[in-house]
Every structure is written in structure tokens, then in C-alpha cells.
Design an enzyme around this catalytic site. Structure first.
Site, PDB file in Angstrom:
ATOM      1  N   SER A  12       3.149  80.683-106.646  1.00 47.06           N
ATOM      2  CA  SER A  12       2.485  79.475-106.145  1.00 47.06           C
ATOM      3  C   SER A  12       1.323  79.781-105.220  1.00 47.06           C
ATOM      4  O   SER A  12       0.434  78.946-105.037  1.00 47.06           O
ATOM      5  CB  SER A  12       3.499  78.577-105.415  1.00 47.06           C
ATOM      6  OG  SER A  12       4.046  79.254-104.293  1.00 47.06           O
ATOM      7  N   GLY A  14      -0.764  83.280-102.631  1.00 47.25           N
ATOM      8  CA  GLY A  14      -0.837  84.685-102.260  1.00 47.25           C
ATOM      9  C   GLY A  14      -0.993  85.629-103.428  1.00 47.25           C
ATOM     10  O   GLY A  14      -1.774  85.381-104.353  1.00 47.25           O
ATOM     11  N   SER A 127       7.190  96.070-103.712  1.00 45.27           N
ATOM     12  CA  SER A 127       7.848  96.625-102.537  1.00 45.27           C
ATOM     13  C   SER A 127       6.918  96.373-101.348  1.00 45.27           C
ATOM     14  O   SER A 127       6.344  95.291-101.226  1.00 45.27           O
ATOM     15  CB  SER A 127       8.125  98.116-102.741  1.00 45.27           C
ATOM     16  OG  SER A 127       8.707  98.689-101.587  1.00 45.27           O
ATOM     17  N   TYR A 141      13.639  92.656 -93.480  1.00 42.33           N
ATOM     18  CA  TYR A 141      12.573  92.676 -94.476  1.00 42.33           C
ATOM     19  C   TYR A 141      12.430  94.104 -95.011  1.00 42.33           C
ATOM     20  O   TYR A 141      12.388  94.322 -96.217  1.00 42.33           O
ATOM     21  CB  TYR A 141      11.259  92.189 -93.863  1.00 42.33           C
ATOM     22  CG  TYR A 141      10.081  92.332 -94.805  1.00 42.33           C
ATOM     23  CD1 TYR A 141       9.860  91.394 -95.806  1.00 42.33           C
ATOM     24  CD2 TYR A 141       9.206  93.407 -94.704  1.00 42.33           C
ATOM     25  CE1 TYR A 141       8.788  91.522 -96.686  1.00 42.33           C
ATOM     26  CE2 TYR A 141       8.135  93.549 -95.578  1.00 42.33           C
ATOM     27  CZ  TYR A 141       7.931  92.609 -96.564  1.00 42.33           C
ATOM     28  OH  TYR A 141       6.875  92.758 -97.434  1.00 42.33           O
ATOM     29  N   SER A 142      12.358  95.082 -94.089  1.00 41.88           N
ATOM     30  CA  SER A 142      12.274  96.485 -94.514  1.00 41.88           C
ATOM     31  C   SER A 142      13.488  96.874 -95.345  1.00 41.88           C
ATOM     32  O   SER A 142      13.358  97.550 -96.364  1.00 41.88           O
ATOM     33  CB  SER A 142      12.158  97.408 -93.295  1.00 41.88           C
ATOM     34  OG  SER A 142      10.823  97.527 -92.869  1.00 41.88           O
ATOM     35  N   LYS A 145      13.156  95.752 -98.855  1.00 45.50           N
ATOM     36  CA  LYS A 145      12.173  96.524 -99.614  1.00 45.50           C
ATOM     37  C   LYS A 145      12.651  97.959 -99.864  1.00 45.50           C
ATOM     38  O   LYS A 145      12.367  98.533-100.918  1.00 45.50           O
ATOM     39  CB  LYS A 145      10.829  96.509 -98.889  1.00 45.50           C
ATOM     40  CG  LYS A 145      10.212  95.120 -98.773  1.00 45.50           C
ATOM     41  CD  LYS A 145       9.962  94.479-100.143  1.00 45.50           C
ATOM     42  CE  LYS A 145       9.212  93.175-100.045  1.00 45.50           C
ATOM     43  NZ  LYS A 145       8.898  92.584-101.361  1.00 45.50           N
TER      44      LYS A 145
END
Length: 267
Positions: A12, A14, A127, A141-142, A145
Site C-alpha cells: 500500500s 513505501g 530483511s 524488530y531486529s 529480521k
């Protein structure tokens, strides 16, 4: 390049939107998956939450019924939660890991049977540099990933014999809506120990992101991967400083890297 049937999650805005628009302009058929209804003259949007396996299965089956195949899957859907690891709630952890990591897993498991059947396909997983080094106050978050890194490496070894290639793209800081949509832990902000440090680190994080590269830079890299017969497993897409940080990490000790991260983020 032969026209491909491509699915992009998180399309949607970015990275996802920029990549979808570029690939459509190159003659590909692109299905953009996102949680809310979307319309576009050339991108074929489908409403789908990557945490919902039944919804994913139905959407992927519909795409295959329409096109006969899926050539490329780009797992881009993701979000960020900022805050201290110690203070993260179960709901925050589930949302972060469920969207970024399990969303990627769910999509791969839905698409792979169709790719295996025809013995070809590409999977491109988003990633992050945060999947190469643990970023303070973006710990889960890290973690999500890092999980994608391990999953993708193992998956690449498992499916290459079926003619399926797996690649990861590791972006640095980019100027997208990701910064404004980050969910920051109020518990961390209010904490007398973590709060002042988190605010200081967050100001640095946001400044770097707002001044980062444009999403079209990443879109062009993904388009090149789509066109490669044998793409690499990993691609770092970042400014020179961040690209060098990934290279340097390979030769530093763990303690040295932690010291550098603490200094950079003033944590």
C-alpha cells in the site's frame, strides 16, 4: 525480461508501492497485498493480512486461478515497535514477530507448492540491516529480521533443487512511512531508567530514517533481482556508512560491536 506474475505484500505504501509501480511499468503483472482495500489503475490489489493463513491461502489460490502461476513473491509486509526489550508486552512481541517473521513464513508456505509444481520461482524476503546487527530499542524488530535471515538461508538450501531461488534484501535507513507508523512503547517512555535513553535514541533513529534513501532506490534493486537468473542470497541496500558497518561487523568482536552501537545510538 519475460513478463512475470508477482505478489508483493505490504504494497500500500513505501517499498511495496514503489516496487509494485516499477515492476508494472516494466510489463509485469503485479498483485499487491495489503490489509485495507486499495484501488490502482495497474496494480491488482487484494486485501489480505499476512498473519491470517486462511486469508492468504484463498488469495494465492485466486491469483493462481487467474494467472496459472506465481513467478515471484516479494515479502515486504512489516512494521516496527520501539522500546526496551525488558518492558515489551506479550501483545507487542506477538504483533512484531507475527507480522514481520510469521507473515513471511505464511506467504512462503502458501506460494511454494505452486512454485515446486512447475520447478521454478523466486522468493525475495525483505530483511534489514537490523537483521544483521541488534539495534537498541528496536530489539524485537531486529529479532524478527534475524529470524528472516536464518529462515531464508535455510529455505534457499531446501528449495534450490526445485529451481526456486531465495534472496534477501537488507535495507538501511530509508525515508518512508515506516518511521511515522512505528509503535513506541509508552511504558518505556514513562520508565525513569529507560525513558530518557529511549527518547535520545529514538531522536537519532528518526533523524536517520527521515534523511534516508528514497524507496525507489530499493525498488530498482528488487527489479534487478527479479530479472536475474541466479540472484545472490543477500543484497545490502544502504548508504556507504551503513554498508560499511555491515562489512566491519564481520571482523569485530561482539563486545566491540555492542560498544559501537551504544555510542551511535547514545544508549
Amino acid at each position: 525480461m519475460d513478463p512475470k506474475v508477482i505478489i508483493i505484500t505490504g504494497a500500500s505504501s513505501g517499498f511495496g508501492r514503489a516496487t509494485a509501480e516499477l515492476l508494472v511499468s516494466q510489463g509485469h503483472t503485479v498483485y499487491g497485498l495489503c490489509r485495507r482495500p486499495m484501488e490502482h489503475p495497474t496494480i491488482r490489489y487484494r486485501q489480505c493480512d499476512v498473519r491470517n493463513r486462511e486469508q492468504i491461502a484463498a488469495v494465492v489460490a485466486q491469483i493462481v486461478a487467474e494467472q496459472g502461476r506465481v513467478d515471484v513473491l516479494v515479502n515486504n509486509a512489516g512494521m516496527g515497535i520501539g522500546g526496551a526489550l525488558e518492558l515489551a508486552t506479550e501483545e507487542e512481541i506477538d504483533l512484531q514477530m507475527g507480522t514481520n517473521f510469521m507473515g513471511c513464513v505464511n506467504m512462503c508456505q502458501a506460494v511454494l507448492p505452486y512454485m515446486r509444481k512447475v520447478r521454478k520461482g523466486k522468493i525475495i524476503n525483505l530483511s534489514s540491516i537490523g537483521g544483521v546487527m541488534g539495534l537498541p530499542y528496536q530489539g524485537f524488530y531486529s529479532a524478527s529480521k534475524f529470524a528472516i535471515e536464518g529462515f531464508s538461508e535455510a529455505l534457499a538450501a531446501e528449495v534450490r533443487g526445485f529451481g526456486i531461488r531465495v534472496s534477501m534484501v537488507e535495507p538501511g535507513d530509508f525515508a518512508t512511512g515506516f518511521t511515522g507508523s512505528r509503535k513506541n512503547s509508552q511504558t518505556t517512555l514513562d520508565d525513569p531508567d529507560y525513558g530518557p535513553i529511549f527518547k535520545r535514541s529514538l531522536a537519532i533513529i528518526e533523524k536517520e530514517e527521515y534523511g534516508g534513501l528514497q524507496p525507489e532506490v530499493l525498488a530498482r534493486r528488487i527489479a534487478k533481482i527479479v530479472g536475474k537468473e541466479r540472484p545472490s542470497l543477500r543484497y545490502v541496500v544502504a548508504n556507504l556508512e551503513q554498508w560499511l558497518s555491515v562489512v566491519v561487523k564481520r571482523v569485530l568482536t561482539g563486545n566491540q560491536m555492542v560498544s559501537i552501537l551504544r555510542g551511535y545510538y547514545k544508549s
